[in-house]
Structures are given as C-alpha cells and as structure tokens.
Design a protein around this motif. Structure first.
Motif, PDB file in Angstrom:
ATOM      1  N   PRO A   1       2.497  -9.696  -9.032  1.00 43.51           N
ATOM      2  CA  PRO A   1       2.281  -8.263  -8.922  1.00 43.51           C
ATOM      3  C   PRO A   1       1.127  -7.950  -8.004  1.00 43.51           C
ATOM      4  O   PRO A   1       0.203  -8.740  -7.848  1.00 43.51           O
ATOM      5  CB  PRO A   1       1.992  -7.824 -10.350  1.00 43.51           C
ATOM      6  CG  PRO A   1       1.673  -9.043 -11.099  1.00 43.51           C
ATOM      7  CD  PRO A   1       2.222 -10.202 -10.358  1.00 43.51           C
ATOM      8  N   ALA A   2       1.195  -6.782  -7.405  1.00 46.15           N
ATOM      9  CA  ALA A   2       0.134  -6.335  -6.510  1.00 46.15           C
ATOM     10  C   ALA A   2      -1.035  -5.806  -7.323  1.00 46.15           C
ATOM     11  O   ALA A   2      -0.890  -5.303  -8.394  1.00 46.15           O
ATOM     12  CB  ALA A   2       0.649  -5.247  -5.599  1.00 46.15           C
TER      13      ALA A   2
ATOM     14  N   ILE B   1       4.569  -3.674  -8.781  1.00 44.81           N
ATOM     15  CA  ILE B   1       5.145  -4.155  -7.528  1.00 44.81           C
ATOM     16  C   ILE B   1       5.008  -5.670  -7.500  1.00 44.81           C
ATOM     17  O   ILE B   1       3.946  -6.196  -7.813  1.00 44.81           O
ATOM     18  CB  ILE B   1       4.370  -3.598  -6.312  1.00 44.81           C
ATOM     19  CG1 ILE B   1       4.255  -2.086  -6.377  1.00 44.81           C
ATOM     20  CG2 ILE B   1       5.012  -4.063  -5.010  1.00 44.81           C
ATOM     21  CD1 ILE B   1       3.134  -1.530  -5.515  1.00 44.81           C
ATOM     22  N   TYR B   2       6.060  -6.356  -7.103  1.00 50.57           N
ATOM     23  CA  TYR B   2       5.991  -7.796  -6.903  1.00 50.57           C
ATOM     24  C   TYR B   2       6.214  -8.055  -5.424  1.00 50.57           C
ATOM     25  O   TYR B   2       7.179  -7.562  -4.843  1.00 50.57           O
ATOM     26  CB  TYR B   2       7.063  -8.521  -7.718  1.00 50.57           C
ATOM     27  CG  TYR B   2       6.762  -8.524  -9.190  1.00 50.57           C
ATOM     28  CD1 TYR B   2       6.216  -9.645  -9.795  1.00 50.57           C
ATOM     29  CD2 TYR B   2       7.007  -7.408  -9.980  1.00 50.57           C
ATOM     30  CE1 TYR B   2       5.929  -9.657 -11.153  1.00 50.57           C
ATOM     31  CE2 TYR B   2       6.723  -7.405 -11.331  1.00 50.57           C
ATOM     32  CZ  TYR B   2       6.184  -8.528 -11.905  1.00 50.57           C
ATOM     33  OH  TYR B   2       5.901  -8.542 -13.247  1.00 50.57           O
TER      34      TYR B   2
ATOM     35  N   LYS C   1       3.538 -11.106   2.091  1.00 50.98           N
ATOM     36  CA  LYS C   1       2.870  -9.922   1.516  1.00 50.98           C
ATOM     37  C   LYS C   1       3.788  -8.697   1.479  1.00 50.98           C
ATOM     38  O   LYS C   1       3.354  -7.601   1.210  1.00 50.98           O
ATOM     39  CB  LYS C   1       1.579  -9.568   2.264  1.00 50.98           C
ATOM     40  CG  LYS C   1       0.584 -10.696   2.335  1.00 50.98           C
ATOM     41  CD  LYS C   1       0.107 -11.099   0.966  1.00 50.98           C
ATOM     42  CE  LYS C   1      -0.965 -12.165   1.066  1.00 50.98           C
ATOM     43  NZ  LYS C   1      -0.954 -13.111   0.005  1.00 50.98           N
ATOM     44  N   GLU C   2       5.073  -8.897   1.720  1.00 49.95           N
ATOM     45  CA  GLU C   2       6.011  -7.778   1.694  1.00 49.95           C
ATOM     46  C   GLU C   2       6.514  -7.549   0.272  1.00 49.95           C
ATOM     47  O   GLU C   2       6.834  -8.490  -0.447  1.00 49.95           O
ATOM     48  CB  GLU C   2       7.188  -8.049   2.631  1.00 49.95           C
ATOM     49  CG  GLU C   2       6.769  -8.032   4.076  1.00 49.95           C
ATOM     50  CD  GLU C   2       7.933  -8.202   5.021  1.00 49.95           C
ATOM     51  OE1 GLU C   2       9.100  -7.982   4.599  1.00 49.95           O
ATOM     52  OE2 GLU C   2       7.689  -8.547   6.177  1.00 49.95           O
ATOM     53  N   PRO C   3       6.612  -6.279  -0.145  1.00 47.82           N
ATOM     54  CA  PRO C   3       7.126  -5.980  -1.483  1.00 47.82           C
ATOM     55  C   PRO C   3       8.618  -6.305  -1.560  1.00 47.82           C
ATOM     56  O   PRO C   3       9.370  -6.002  -0.646  1.00 47.82           O
ATOM     57  CB  PRO C   3       6.880  -4.482  -1.635  1.00 47.82           C
ATOM     58  CG  PRO C   3       6.771  -3.952  -0.251  1.00 47.82           C
ATOM     59  CD  PRO C   3       6.267  -5.073   0.603  1.00 47.82           C
TER      60      PRO C   3
ATOM     61  N   GLN D   1       0.818  -1.220   0.000  1.00 44.23           N
ATOM     62  CA  GLN D   1       0.000   0.000   0.000  1.00 44.23           C
ATOM     63  C   GLN D   1       0.851   1.269   0.000  1.00 44.23           C
ATOM     64  O   GLN D   1       0.466   2.273  -0.589  1.00 44.23           O
ATOM     65  CB  GLN D   1      -0.958   0.007   1.197  1.00 44.23           C
ATOM     66  CG  GLN D   1      -1.980  -1.117   1.174  1.00 44.23           C
ATOM     67  CD  GLN D   1      -2.810  -1.125  -0.105  1.00 44.23           C
ATOM     68  OE1 GLN D   1      -3.251  -0.089  -0.581  1.00 44.23           O
ATOM     69  NE2 GLN D   1      -3.009  -2.304  -0.667  1.00 44.23           N
ATOM     70  N   GLU D   2       2.008   1.240   0.644  1.00 41.27           N
ATOM     71  CA  GLU D   2       2.893   2.396   0.667  1.00 41.27           C
ATOM     72  C   GLU D   2       3.489   2.696  -0.707  1.00 41.27           C
ATOM     73  O   GLU D   2       3.829   3.832  -1.003  1.00 41.27           O
ATOM     74  CB  GLU D   2       4.036   2.180   1.662  1.00 41.27           C
ATOM     75  CG  GLU D   2       3.593   2.148   3.093  1.00 41.27           C
ATOM     76  CD  GLU D   2       4.740   1.847   4.032  1.00 41.27           C
ATOM     77  OE1 GLU D   2       4.658   2.292   5.173  1.00 41.27           O
ATOM     78  OE2 GLU D   2       5.712   1.175   3.631  1.00 41.27           O
ATOM     79  N   LEU D   3       3.615   1.658  -1.540  1.00 41.24           N
ATOM     80  CA  LEU D   3       4.236   1.818  -2.853  1.00 41.24           C
ATOM     81  C   LEU D   3       3.253   2.196  -3.957  1.00 41.24           C
ATOM     82  O   LEU D   3       3.654   2.776  -4.962  1.00 41.24           O
ATOM     83  CB  LEU D   3       4.942   0.524  -3.253  1.00 41.24           C
ATOM     84  CG  LEU D   3       6.322   0.330  -2.682  1.00 41.24           C
ATOM     85  CD1 LEU D   3       6.783  -1.093  -2.890  1.00 41.24           C
ATOM     86  CD2 LEU D   3       7.295   1.301  -3.286  1.00 41.24           C
ATOM     87  N   ILE D   4       1.992   1.859  -3.797  1.00 41.01           N
ATOM     88  CA  ILE D   4       1.011   2.079  -4.859  1.00 41.01           C
ATOM     89  C   ILE D   4       1.015   3.521  -5.374  1.00 41.01           C
ATOM     90  O   ILE D   4       1.018   3.726  -6.594  1.00 41.01           O
ATOM     91  CB  ILE D   4      -0.396   1.619  -4.428  1.00 41.01           C
ATOM     92  CG1 ILE D   4      -0.394   0.086  -4.381  1.00 41.01           C
ATOM     93  CG2 ILE D   4      -1.479   2.140  -5.361  1.00 41.01           C
ATOM     94  CD1 ILE D   4      -1.662  -0.532  -3.834  1.00 41.01           C
TER      95      ILE D   4
END
Length: 136
Positions: free
Chosen positions: A135-136, A33-34, A40-42, A9-12
């Motif tokens: 990917p997210a 993001i993968y 669940k960590e990027p 969520q921080e990267l989106i």
C-alpha cells in the motif's frame, strides 16, 4: 472521466470516496492503493464495504485499477468495470502486501494480463512469494 492514473499521488485525494460497479451499484469506499515496488505505478485498490451498516462487520476487496474510471464533479467516485458479485468473489489477500503468487491469482481471476514491463512483478526469475505490491 479519466481511464488511468500514472502515479499514486493522483489517487490519494480519492481515498474515502465511493467505488461503484459497472452497473452503478456501490461496492464500498476506496480505502488503500497498492502499487508496484519497482515501477511505483498504482495497480490495485482496496475497497472497504460495511455489511448491514457495519453491524456484521466490514469486508475488504482488491480491485484492479485497469479499466477504472474517475468520476469528478460534486460527487467524486471511482467506477470499476466489474459487477459486485465478481468483486466479492475475488481471491482473498491477507495483510498489507500482495505476493507475486497472489497477484497472479488476482490477474487470472479478473481476466487481465499481468504487466509485461520489466519490474519485479511477473518476471520468471522472481521467486514465488516474494513480496512486491504494497500500500501507498
């Protein structure tokens, strides 16, 4: 500057922002993001780079988030600790998933240690080719 992202969520909000190399050269734009399915960590980002303004097409590169920094302010960006040549010569990954074998090759190529945390990635009892990064 922030060193690590704890969740996707921080990267989106960074999607579409530029990604720069350790020496300030633009690699391309942050596209995807993968993250590890279990934790669940990027762990990786896909960078899209247009060749000659898109005339010769686009290329995609996977870059580890380990050591990446966030540049905030008027021009937000991500800076990765690798040269452009290093990223462009990384092993190719086809599709939207990263298998354990592909991830191991990428970690080795970038000179990083695979995660030691208990997850479906990098465990000795997980079969080669099991898909675990997506990917997210």
């Amino acid at each position: 500057m922030r060193q690590q992202w704890s969740n996707v969520q921080e990267l989106i909000p960074m999607r579409g922002k530029p990604v720069y190399t350790s020496d300030g050269e633009k690699l391309g734009d942050f596209e995807e993001i993968y993250h590890d399915e279990a934790t669940k960590e990027p762990e990786w980002i896909r960078v899209r780079s247009a060749t000659l303004g898109g005339i010769l097409g686009t290329k995609h590169f996977l870059v580890p988030l380990a050591g990446a920094e966030f540049q905030d302010g008027e021009d937000p960006a991500i800076r990765v600790p690798y040269s452009k040549e290093r990223v462009q010569d990384a092993p190719d990954v086809e599709g939207d998933w990263i298998s354990e074998e592909e991830e191991r090759r990428l970690y080795n190529y970038y000179g990083l240690q695979a995660s030691e945390r208990r997850s479906e990635t990098q465990l000795p009892d997980v079969g080669i080719g099991e898909q675990h990064q997506h990917p997210a």
